[in-house]
Write a protein that holds these residues in place. Structure first.
Motif, PDB file in Angstrom:
ATOM      1  N   CYS A 190       0.860  -1.188   0.000  1.00 39.56           N
ATOM      2  CA  CYS A 190       0.000   0.000   0.000  1.00 39.56           C
ATOM      3  C   CYS A 190       0.900   1.244   0.000  1.00 39.56           C
ATOM      4  CB  CYS A 190      -0.879  -0.026   1.243  1.00 39.56           C
ATOM      5  SG  CYS A 190      -1.744   1.502   1.573  1.00 39.56           S
ATOM      6  N   CYS A 195       0.220   3.396   3.754  1.00 41.15           N
ATOM      7  CA  CYS A 195       0.788   2.883   5.013  1.00 41.15           C
ATOM      8  C   CYS A 195       2.117   2.171   4.801  1.00 41.15           C
ATOM      9  CB  CYS A 195      -0.210   1.990   5.731  1.00 41.15           C
ATOM     10  SG  CYS A 195      -0.567   0.443   4.881  1.00 41.15           S
ATOM     11  N   CYS A 227      -4.303  -0.325   0.485  1.00 41.68           N
ATOM     12  CA  CYS A 227      -4.826  -1.506   1.180  1.00 41.68           C
ATOM     13  C   CYS A 227      -6.280  -1.214   1.582  1.00 41.68           C
ATOM     14  CB  CYS A 227      -3.971  -1.830   2.406  1.00 41.68           C
ATOM     15  SG  CYS A 227      -4.114  -0.635   3.741  1.00 41.68           S
ATOM     16  N   CYS A 287      -6.596   1.531   4.421  1.00 38.06           N
ATOM     17  CA  CYS A 287      -6.321   2.911   3.990  1.00 38.06           C
ATOM     18  C   CYS A 287      -7.434   3.428   3.075  1.00 38.06           C
ATOM     19  CB  CYS A 287      -4.964   3.000   3.299  1.00 38.06           C
ATOM     20  SG  CYS A 287      -3.586   2.878   4.467  1.00 38.06           S
ATOM     21  N   LYS A 301      -4.730   8.418  10.708  1.00 37.28           N
ATOM     22  CA  LYS A 301      -5.562   7.346  10.143  1.00 37.28           C
ATOM     23  C   LYS A 301      -6.300   6.493  11.182  1.00 37.28           C
ATOM     24  CE  LYS A 301      -5.230   2.896   8.045  1.00 37.28           C
ATOM     25  NZ  LYS A 301      -4.421   1.841   7.440  1.00 37.28           N
TER      26      LYS A 301
HETATM   27 ZN   LIG Z   1      -2.496   0.971   3.710  1.00 36.03          ZN
END
Ligand SMILES: [Zn+2]
Length: 307
Positions: free
Chosen positions: A31, A34, A90, A93, A182
């Protein structure tokens, strides 16, 4: 003054230089936000769907045309949706970004032009320019949302975004705080945000839109890195000038520049001014396209009778 400056910026645009292309991604790629989980999500919108919906039109025959100053010798490509890309985020996220999107779609986009919510956006004017203040919108979430789009334009390798690149340090200065805030559940995100607000950098930006648009399918979607600091983004009904630095050009926007953690100001310009800007963009596009065609010894596709 402001109108003149916007037109000046447009007239100063130059062609993009060489841009590094992203390499091909797949389900084994990490991803990009992240950098920990696998980027399993497919069909991630680069610019959220609610911001680009009206450009596709209201009829069943939804179309958005791809225009490029380097491709007008080919027939015009079109698609039935705006840019999406696979394997960049991902699942977690993607959920986080959709929390930001839902917040801004509900609190800003669905209300700004609706007279029922007029009191949430007090209107001010200095005679020449009109602007509205987003009293009911959390300024940190507003920033995170637009930072997330700028970052997505940077990482995307879609046709619209492939020539747009931030400087890598600039991209990281958005990605890191975006990730710090997040949470992939709305309630957790809202509850925990105050603890992270200080980590969100205050990059100056101006955002404006129009009171009305006429035919929205004539609008433009264009991240443009040929002017850096400020960068210019046209997202259908919104135009954003954004800088990572405190610089003279960005300061020209004066009171419309969002430079601190107070409520966000949005320029609310006339239809006439919006039309002038749109025309300026198209004139610029035609001008650069002509130069590119001449350089390549090509003629515009529409002039070719044997294809
Ligand atoms: Zn992610």
């Amino acid at each position: 003054m402001l109108n003149k400056y916007l037109l000046y910026l447009l007239s100063k645009k130059k062609l993009c230089g060489n841009i590094l292309r992203n390499k091909i991604r797949d389900a084994n790629s990490d991803c990009l936000l992240c950098k920990q989980s696998k980027a399993l999500k497919t069909n991630s919108h680069i610019i959220p769907g609610f911001m680009t919906k009206s450009i596709l039109g209201n009829t069943n025959k939804k179309r958005v045309y791809l225009l490029g100053t380097d491709r007008m010798h080919k027939s015009a490509e079109y698609s039935q949706d705006t840019d999406k890309e696979d394997y960049i985020l991902c699942t977690s996220c993607e959920k986080y970004l959709s929390i930001l999107e839902t917040y801004i779609a509900n609190r800003l986009h669905d209300r700004l032009w609706n007279i029922r919510y007029e009191s949430q956006f007090p209107t001010y004017s200095n005679g020449e320019i009109k602007w509205r203040v987003c009293e009911q919108i959390d300024e940190s979430i507003f920033r995170l949302f637009f930072y997330s789009i700028i970052w997505r334009c940077h990482i995307a390798s879609t046709e619209v975004c492939k020539n747009f690149k931030l400087i890598e340090e600039e991209a990281e200065s958005i990605r890191v705080p975006l990730l710090a805030c997040k949470y992939d559940k709305h309630a957790d995100f809202i509850a925990n945000l105050p603890a992270y607000v200080d980590e969100i950098p205050i990059f100056p930006f101006i955002i404006f839109t129009a009171e009305n648009f006429g035919d929205r399918t004539k609008n433009i979607i264009s991240p443009n890195s040929s002017t850096r600091n400020p960068y210019e983004f046209i997202f259908n009904e919104y135009v954003l000038y954004f800088s990572f630095t405190n610089n003279e050009k960005q300061n020209e926007f004066q009171f419309l520049n969002n430079t601190d953690n107070s409520k966000i100001k949005i320029g609310f310009f006339s239809y006439k001014f919006w039309e002038t800007l749109r025309k300026q963009h198209m004139d610029f596009f035609v001008d650069v396209t002509k130069k590119n065609l001449k350089k390549r010894g090509e003629i515009p596709w529409g002039f070719k009778h044997d294809e």
